[in-house]
Motif scaffolding. Structure first.
Motif, PDB file in Angstrom:
ATOM      1  N   VAL A   1       0.841  -1.196   0.000  1.00 29.99           N
ATOM      2  CA  VAL A   1       0.000   0.000   0.000  1.00 29.99           C
ATOM      3  C   VAL A   1       0.879   1.251   0.000  1.00 29.99           C
ATOM      4  CG1 VAL A   1      -1.518   1.385   1.477  1.00 29.99           C
ATOM      5  CG2 VAL A   1      -2.084  -0.989   1.007  1.00 29.99           C
ATOM      6  N   GLN A   2       1.905   1.239   0.824  1.00 29.73           N
ATOM      7  CA  GLN A   2       2.815   2.388   0.886  1.00 29.73           C
ATOM      8  C   GLN A   2       3.594   2.547  -0.419  1.00 29.73           C
ATOM      9  OE1 GLN A   2       2.741   4.656   3.006  1.00 29.73           O
ATOM     10  NE2 GLN A   2       2.174   3.887   5.012  1.00 29.73           N
ATOM     11  N   LEU A   3       3.967   1.442  -1.043  1.00 27.56           N
ATOM     12  CA  LEU A   3       4.668   1.510  -2.328  1.00 27.56           C
ATOM     13  C   LEU A   3       3.776   2.113  -3.405  1.00 27.56           C
ATOM     14  CD1 LEU A   3       6.627  -1.875  -2.491  1.00 27.56           C
ATOM     15  CD2 LEU A   3       7.592   0.422  -2.300  1.00 27.56           C
ATOM     16  N   GLY A   4       2.499   1.703  -3.411  1.00 34.02           N
ATOM     17  CA  GLY A   4       1.555   2.264  -4.373  1.00 34.02           C
ATOM     18  C   GLY A   4       1.413   3.762  -4.207  1.00 34.02           C
ATOM     19  N   ASN A   5       1.305   4.224  -2.958  1.00 39.30           N
ATOM     20  CA  ASN A   5       1.193   5.660  -2.704  1.00 39.30           C
ATOM     21  C   ASN A   5       2.490   6.381  -3.054  1.00 39.30           C
ATOM     22  OD1 ASN A   5      -0.045   8.103  -1.379  1.00 39.30           O
ATOM     23  ND2 ASN A   5       1.704   7.801  -0.030  1.00 39.30           N
ATOM     24  N   ALA A   6       3.636   5.723  -2.827  1.00 32.21           N
ATOM     25  CA  ALA A   6       4.928   6.338  -3.166  1.00 32.21           C
ATOM     26  C   ALA A   6       5.038   6.572  -4.670  1.00 32.21           C
ATOM     27  CB  ALA A   6       6.070   5.445  -2.686  1.00 32.21           C
ATOM     28  N   PHE A   7       4.612   5.595  -5.477  1.00 26.39           N
ATOM     29  CA  PHE A   7       4.643   5.762  -6.931  1.00 26.39           C
ATOM     30  C   PHE A   7       3.706   6.882  -7.372  1.00 26.39           C
ATOM     31  CE2 PHE A   7       5.889   1.043  -7.231  1.00 26.39           C
ATOM     32  CZ  PHE A   7       7.230   1.384  -7.252  1.00 26.39           C
ATOM     33  N   THR A   8       2.545   6.964  -6.742  1.00 25.78           N
ATOM     34  CA  THR A   8       1.610   8.052  -7.055  1.00 25.78           C
ATOM     35  C   THR A   8       2.229   9.401  -6.729  1.00 25.78           C
ATOM     36  OG1 THR A   8      -0.262   6.616  -6.519  1.00 25.78           O
ATOM     37  CG2 THR A   8      -0.694   8.967  -6.636  1.00 25.78           C
ATOM     38  N   THR A   9       2.829   9.500  -5.549  1.00 28.33           N
ATOM     39  CA  THR A   9       3.430  10.760  -5.105  1.00 28.33           C
ATOM     40  C   THR A   9       4.551  11.200  -6.047  1.00 28.33           C
ATOM     41  OG1 THR A   9       2.931  10.207  -2.802  1.00 28.33           O
ATOM     42  CG2 THR A   9       4.573  11.923  -3.188  1.00 28.33           C
ATOM     43  N   ILE A  10       5.414  10.255  -6.425  1.00 29.36           N
ATOM     44  CA  ILE A  10       6.519  10.576  -7.340  1.00 29.36           C
ATOM     45  C   ILE A  10       5.981  11.031  -8.686  1.00 29.36           C
ATOM     46  CG2 ILE A  10       8.458   9.589  -8.628  1.00 29.36           C
ATOM     47  CD1 ILE A  10       8.909   7.728  -6.186  1.00 29.36           C
ATOM     48  N   THR A  11       4.977  10.321  -9.211  1.00 27.55           N
ATOM     49  CA  THR A  11       4.381  10.679 -10.507  1.00 27.55           C
ATOM     50  C   THR A  11       3.765  12.066 -10.468  1.00 27.55           C
ATOM     51  OG1 THR A  11       3.896   8.358 -10.987  1.00 27.55           O
ATOM     52  CG2 THR A  11       2.695  10.008 -12.252  1.00 27.55           C
ATOM     53  N   PHE A  12       2.970  12.345  -9.447  1.00 25.29           N
ATOM     54  CA  PHE A  12       2.301  13.643  -9.327  1.00 25.29           C
ATOM     55  C   PHE A  12       3.318  14.773  -9.153  1.00 25.29           C
ATOM     56  CE2 PHE A  12      -2.222  12.345  -7.801  1.00 25.29           C
ATOM     57  CZ  PHE A  12      -2.319  11.489  -8.893  1.00 25.29           C
ATOM     58  N   THR A  13       4.363  14.508  -8.369  1.00 28.62           N
ATOM     59  CA  THR A  13       5.385  15.534  -8.139  1.00 28.62           C
ATOM     60  C   THR A  13       6.128  15.854  -9.431  1.00 28.62           C
ATOM     61  OG1 THR A  13       5.685  14.745  -5.865  1.00 28.62           O
ATOM     62  CG2 THR A  13       7.408  16.159  -6.771  1.00 28.62           C
ATOM     63  N   ILE A  14       6.466  14.827 -10.198  1.00 31.52           N
ATOM     64  CA  ILE A  14       7.165  15.036 -11.473  1.00 31.52           C
ATOM     65  C   ILE A  14       6.286  15.800 -12.455  1.00 31.52           C
ATOM     66  CG2 ILE A  14       8.080  13.857 -13.519  1.00 31.52           C
ATOM     67  CD1 ILE A  14       9.089  11.651 -11.662  1.00 31.52           C
ATOM     68  N   LEU A  15       5.016  15.426 -12.564  1.00 36.13           N
ATOM     69  CA  LEU A  15       4.102  16.119 -13.478  1.00 36.13           C
ATOM     70  C   LEU A  15       3.923  17.585 -13.086  1.00 36.13           C
ATOM     71  CD1 LEU A  15       1.304  13.434 -14.031  1.00 36.13           C
ATOM     72  CD2 LEU A  15       3.034  14.196 -15.671  1.00 36.13           C
ATOM     73  N   THR A  16       3.835  17.841 -11.796  1.00 35.42           N
ATOM     74  CA  THR A  16       3.701  19.228 -11.325  1.00 35.42           C
ATOM     75  C   THR A  16       4.976  20.017 -11.601  1.00 35.42           C
ATOM     76  OG1 THR A  16       2.219  18.471  -9.559  1.00 35.42           O
ATOM     77  CG2 THR A  16       3.147  20.674  -9.337  1.00 35.42           C
ATOM     78  N   PHE A  17       6.116  19.400 -11.373  1.00 36.95           N
ATOM     79  CA  PHE A  17       7.407  20.052 -11.631  1.00 36.95           C
ATOM     80  C   PHE A  17       7.540  20.408 -13.116  1.00 36.95           C
ATOM     81  CE2 PHE A  17      11.918  20.173 -12.583  1.00 36.95           C
ATOM     82  CZ  PHE A  17      12.454  20.875 -11.497  1.00 36.95           C
ATOM     83  N   ILE A  18       7.222  19.445 -13.984  1.00 41.27           N
ATOM     84  CA  ILE A  18       7.308  19.690 -15.431  1.00 41.27           C
ATOM     85  C   ILE A  18       6.347  20.785 -15.858  1.00 41.27           C
ATOM     86  CG2 ILE A  18       6.946  18.674 -17.722  1.00 41.27           C
ATOM     87  CD1 ILE A  18       7.887  16.009 -16.612  1.00 41.27           C
ATOM     88  N   SER A  19       5.143  20.792 -15.286  1.00 43.45           N
ATOM     89  CA  SER A  19       4.153  21.814 -15.628  1.00 43.45           C
ATOM     90  C   SER A  19       4.652  23.213 -15.276  1.00 43.45           C
ATOM     91  CB  SER A  19       2.839  21.540 -14.893  1.00 43.45           C
ATOM     92  OG  SER A  19       2.285  20.309 -15.277  1.00 43.45           O
ATOM     93  N   ILE A  20       5.309  23.338 -14.128  1.00 42.71           N
ATOM     94  CA  ILE A  20       5.794  24.646 -13.680  1.00 42.71           C
ATOM     95  C   ILE A  20       6.887  25.172 -14.604  1.00 42.71           C
ATOM     96  CG2 ILE A  20       7.001  25.861 -11.818  1.00 42.71           C
ATOM     97  CD1 ILE A  20       5.583  23.936  -9.868  1.00 42.71           C
ATOM     98  N   ILE A  21       7.813  24.300 -15.013  1.00 43.54           N
ATOM     99  CA  ILE A  21       8.912  24.778 -15.861  1.00 43.54           C
ATOM    100  C   ILE A  21       8.507  24.861 -17.333  1.00 43.54           C
ATOM    101  CG2 ILE A  21      10.642  23.872 -14.263  1.00 43.54           C
ATOM    102  CD1 ILE A  21      11.083  21.536 -16.176  1.00 43.54           C
TER     103      ILE A  21
END
Length: 373
Positions: free
Chosen positions: A222-242
């Motif tokens: 469960v924690q691994l699933g949430n970790a992958f979600t968090t990493i994906t969302f963070t990367i997408l947000t980072f790319i959107s900002i730049i």
């Protein structure tokens, strides 16, 4: 109502698939607008808010899993009855059923809106709603193993959508991310709260748990699933900002989809059409799991067949689509569900787990005193 569920062995699934379930129910329709929503609160530090939002979910999941470990094989419906008694417990379970039914409805409506804006502007709401509901009903009729299969295929079949966002980096400017930590803690935390709608779905583990084979491994996956979600969302947000110019991100409703405009293929100028079409595969696990969990209450609370609940929720959702006729109405409903979701998915499980811990501790202490001669 029995507190613990003991499903037949042939419908149980391996704990490993929790990675796909958690990731797929979180990475739904909300992620396409997540960067903008968080940017409105946290500006250039939006990616930090998203990262902290994932950490917050991880903490909530720790409380949830510790609570579930206090029981042999219970779901939220059973825990409610055990902690609050039959009447109050069933009342709280009914409220949670309504929340999950509303989440099912608004996820469907948000995806239909995306299709109408990007591909078919004149498409009525009801035909696509009818198709999505029918697919979800068909999957729920297949049982939990079919829903797990949908989640697995969703992740495997759409992971390329995330990878292809790398193309947007060619047109990005890293300078847009600076200055880092330029907002105060208040706005950073507001950004964390604004991730609620996009990251909710993890609370469905409260209903899936009894159907897991190796329950001792459930917390890890469960924690691994949430970790992958968090990493994906963070990367997408980072790319959107730049990717977007100064402050233009706040004017783009669905930045994740908009970035796909830069992808060009031979004989295909509008690549985002493909993305929107494939996004149906992304939201299907959300629809199926919420419908399954909500309809499960009919068999647990009302002692009726689950299929009754499936069709009642499906018909109510389909009927309600005729009352949402303007974008502002849909936005109001989405905001309302997001606010309810913050308390239902984030706050309530923590409070309930503390109550369960206290109750179990007092029960063990009382039992030990009774055994002393």
């Amino acid at each position: 109502m029995k507190v613990n569920l003991h499903p037949k062995k042939n419908i149980l699934f391996n704990a490993f698939f929790l990675i796909f379930i958690i990731y797929s129910v979180q990475a739904g329709v909300g992620v396409v607008g997540l960067p903008r929503i968080v940017y409105l609160e946290a500006k250039h530090d939006a990616w930090i808010s998203v990262l902290l939002g994932g950490v917050f979910v991880s903490i909530v999941l720790w409380f949830v899993m510790m609570m579930l470990k206090q029981y042999d094989s219970a779901d939220l419906y059973g825990i409610h009855v055990d902690v609050f008694g039959k009447w109050l417990g069933n009342f709280l379970s009914t409220l949670y059923m309504l929340y999950m039914s509303a989440a099912f409805f608004i996820i469907m409506m948000n995806y239909i809106e995306i299709v109408q804006v990007w591909i078919f502007p004149n498409l009525p709401t009801w035909p696509l709603a009818f198709v999505l509901i029918l697919i979800a009903v068909y999957a729920v009729y297949g049982g939990i193993r079919v829903i797990v299969g949908v989640a697995f295929l969703s992740v495997i079949g759409t992971v390329w959508l995330i990878l292809i966002q790398i193309v947007a980096l060619r047109y990005s400017d890293i300078a847009h991310i600076f200055p880092i930590m330029n907002v105060d803690i208040k706005h950073l935390l507001k950004g964390v709260k604004s991730t609620t709608y996009s990251m909710m779905g993890f609370e469905l583990i409260l209903f899936v748990y009894p159907f897991i084979k190796e329950k001792r491994k459930a917390h890890l996956y469960v924690q691994l699933g949430n970790a992958f979600t968090t990493i994906t969302f963070t990367i997408l947000t980072f790319i959107s900002i730049i990717f977007f110019a100064e402050d233009s991100l706040k004017n783009v409703i669905w930045p994740v989809i908009s970035m796909f405009k830069v992808v060009k293929l031979p004989n295909l100028e509008r690549f985002e059409f493909i993305v929107v079409s494939f996004w149906m595969l992304v939201i299907l696990p959300n629809l199926c799991t919420y419908l399954w969990a909500a309809s499960k209450g009919f068999s647990r609370i009302l002692k009726r067949k689950q299929k009754w609940g499936v069709w009642i929720i499906a018909l109510l959702a389909f009927s309600t689509t005729f009352f949402i006729k303007a974008r502002y109405q849909e936005n109001e409903v989405t905001d309302l569900i997001a606010k309810i979701g913050f308390y239902a998915a984030y706050c309530y499980p923590i409070v309930l787990s503390i109550i369960v811990f206290v109750k179990k501790r007092l029960s063990r202490r009382k039992k030990s005193h009774a055994e002393v001669p």
